[in-house]
Design an enzyme around this catalytic site. Structure first.
Site, mmCIF file in Angstrom:
data_model
loop_
_atom_site.group_PDB
_atom_site.id
_atom_site.type_symbol
_atom_site.label_atom_id
_atom_site.label_comp_id
_atom_site.label_asym_id
_atom_site.label_seq_id
_atom_site.Cartn_x
_atom_site.Cartn_y
_atom_site.Cartn_z
ATOM 1 N N ALA A 1 -23.286 5.339 -2.507
ATOM 2 C CA ALA A 1 -22.797 6.706 -2.717
ATOM 3 C C ALA A 1 -22.591 7.053 -4.184
ATOM 4 C CB ALA A 1 -21.487 6.911 -1.955
ATOM 5 N N SER B 1 -12.870 -5.410 1.888
ATOM 6 C CA SER B 1 -13.905 -4.809 1.012
ATOM 7 C C SER B 1 -15.312 -5.298 1.371
ATOM 8 C CB SER B 1 -13.600 -5.103 -0.462
ATOM 9 O OG SER B 1 -12.384 -4.517 -0.858
ATOM 10 N N PRO B 2 -15.678 -5.294 2.660
ATOM 11 C CA PRO B 2 -17.024 -5.752 3.021
ATOM 12 C C PRO B 2 -18.124 -4.821 2.527
ATOM 13 C CG PRO B 2 -15.972 -4.728 4.904
ATOM 14 C CD PRO B 2 -14.920 -4.827 3.833
ATOM 15 N N LEU B 3 -17.726 -3.631 2.064
ATOM 16 C CA LEU B 3 -18.695 -2.693 1.476
ATOM 17 C C LEU B 3 -18.542 -2.625 -0.047
ATOM 18 C CD1 LEU B 3 -18.507 0.166 4.133
ATOM 19 C CD2 LEU B 3 -20.325 -1.531 3.807
ATOM 20 N N GLY B 4 -17.937 -3.677 -0.625
ATOM 21 C CA GLY B 4 -17.801 -3.711 -2.078
ATOM 22 C C GLY B 4 -17.028 -2.529 -2.628
ATOM 23 N N TYR C 1 0.840 -1.189 0.000
ATOM 24 C CA TYR C 1 0.000 0.000 0.000
ATOM 25 C C TYR C 1 0.883 1.251 0.000
ATOM 26 C CZ TYR C 1 -3.582 -3.358 1.517
ATOM 27 O OH TYR C 1 -4.424 -4.438 1.628
ATOM 28 N N GLY D 1 -16.980 0.341 -1.481
ATOM 29 C CA GLY D 1 -17.823 1.528 -1.385
ATOM 30 C C GLY D 1 -19.114 1.455 -2.171
ATOM 31 N N PHE D 2 -19.212 0.497 -3.091
ATOM 32 C CA PHE D 2 -20.424 0.438 -3.929
ATOM 33 C C PHE D 2 -21.664 0.187 -3.071
ATOM 34 C CE2 PHE D 2 -23.278 -0.291 -7.282
ATOM 35 C CZ PHE D 2 -22.682 0.008 -8.490
#
Length: 339
Positions: A219, A209-212, A62, A214-215
């Protein structure tokens, strides 16, 4: 500032570290999601600890080491309060598109020494193999990682993006505390073999990425219009063109449940991930990433939302209908090696 939130504490693996049931992914604080604000990111780290988050996740890839260096002051100030996780295996050169994978023992030793130096610590609590190179025998890689435990440089071992069979093979060499792979309402391929193996072995699951990416927050729906320059999601299949438009429509039940509960779509998506612990009989500690203090507090609150069976039934069909792969190139994921 000491952690004083109300997050439940759980054990990562048998005999592993005890952490808040939700962690924080720190990748976006250094790159990938457009411009970063260092002061806001540092405030987010403090807010996470105050909310009861104790697992902080980074990797040497990162920012090409910059994220580990960024975390160093926070680590120094709170070393005894946090569980520090980092990873090796992704080799990045001058070409930003290049992603080599290295699992050979000499590379692992160089990588851990570099991470320890950047993080300013004498020991890493949880050290992951970020990706698997099938050309290197898994026993050699995990054996080299086990040596780091014996030497006191690393406390516990983790793997990322491995199959159930690979997890079992690795566990025969040395206990694995955690398996980190993508798992969300949009991505459930880990349920094919990895989740069952983790439950069987007592390995904790750490969904990234449990929120895809951010998808699932609702938002945005069009990467070309809604994301700023330099955001790598502009090239992700699920965020582009017809895929993005189709996937945005899948969020309707997430929004419906959120409205009924007075919650946000992100909280409902995270609550679904937390519920996987009961469904599959294993410890689950998602690591949503954010750079905003308010958002980390909102995410932590999701751990206290218990979705009903009726709500789960509304969410169940989503993953099977998602358009587009998780990455433009899936060859380095566990999916590519599933039998």
């Amino acid at each position: 500032m000491s952690g004083h939130g109300t997050l439940e504490r759980v054990e990562l693996g048998r005999g592993g570290p005890v952490v808040g049931v939700q962690g924080l992914g720190c990748m976006g604080m250094s790159e990938f999601y457009g411009e970063t604000d260092e002061s806001a990111a540092r405030a987010t780290l403090d807010a996470a600890l105050a909310a009861g988050v104790t697992l902080f996740d980074t990797a040497d890839a990162y920012g090409r080491g910059a994220n580990e260096e960024f975390l160093a002051p926070f680590v120094a100030a709170h070393r005894d309060e946090i569980t520090l996780a980092t990873k090796f295996a992704l080799e990045r050169g001058e070409d930003p598109r290049h992603r080599g994978i290295r699992n050979d023992p000499p590379y692992i030793r160089r990588a851990v020494e570099a991470s320890l130096r950047r993080l300013g610590t004498e020991v890493i609590d949880l050290y992951y193999m970020h990706r698997r190179d099938p050309a290197v025998p898994l026993a050699e890689s995990v054996g080299a990682m086990a040596e780091l435990v014996r030497e006191g440089k690393v406390r516990h071992l983790g793997l990322s993006e491995v199959t159930g069979a690979e997890l079992r093979e690795a566990y025969e060499v040395h206990p694995i505390a955690a398996l980190q792979s993508e798992w969300s309402l949009f991505s459930r391929d880990v349920e094919d073999s990895a989740v069952g193996a983790a439950a069987e072995l007592g390995v904790a699951f750490v969904p990234y990425s449990p929120l895809g990416r951010g998808f699932l927050t609702g938002a945005f729906a069009d990467a070309g219009k809604d994301l700023e320059a330099g955001d790598y999601r502009k090239d992700q299949p699920r965020f582009t063109g017809d895929n993005a438009r189709a996937n945005a429509e899948l969020l309707a039940p997430v929004r419906e449940i959120a409205r009924a509960r007075g919650a946000s779509p992100a909280q409902i998506a995270l609550a679904w991930v937390h519920r996987r612990a009961e469904v599959h009989g294993l410890t689950v500690v998602p690591i949503p990433g954010t750079r905003k203090p308010g958002r980390v507090e909102e995410n932590a609150a999701a751990a206290r939302i218990a979705l009903s069976e009726a709500e789960l039934a509304l969410l169940e069909p989503i993953a099977a209908r998602v358009a587009g792969d998780r990455y433009p190139d899936m060859t380095s994921t566990a999916v590519a090696r599933e039998e």
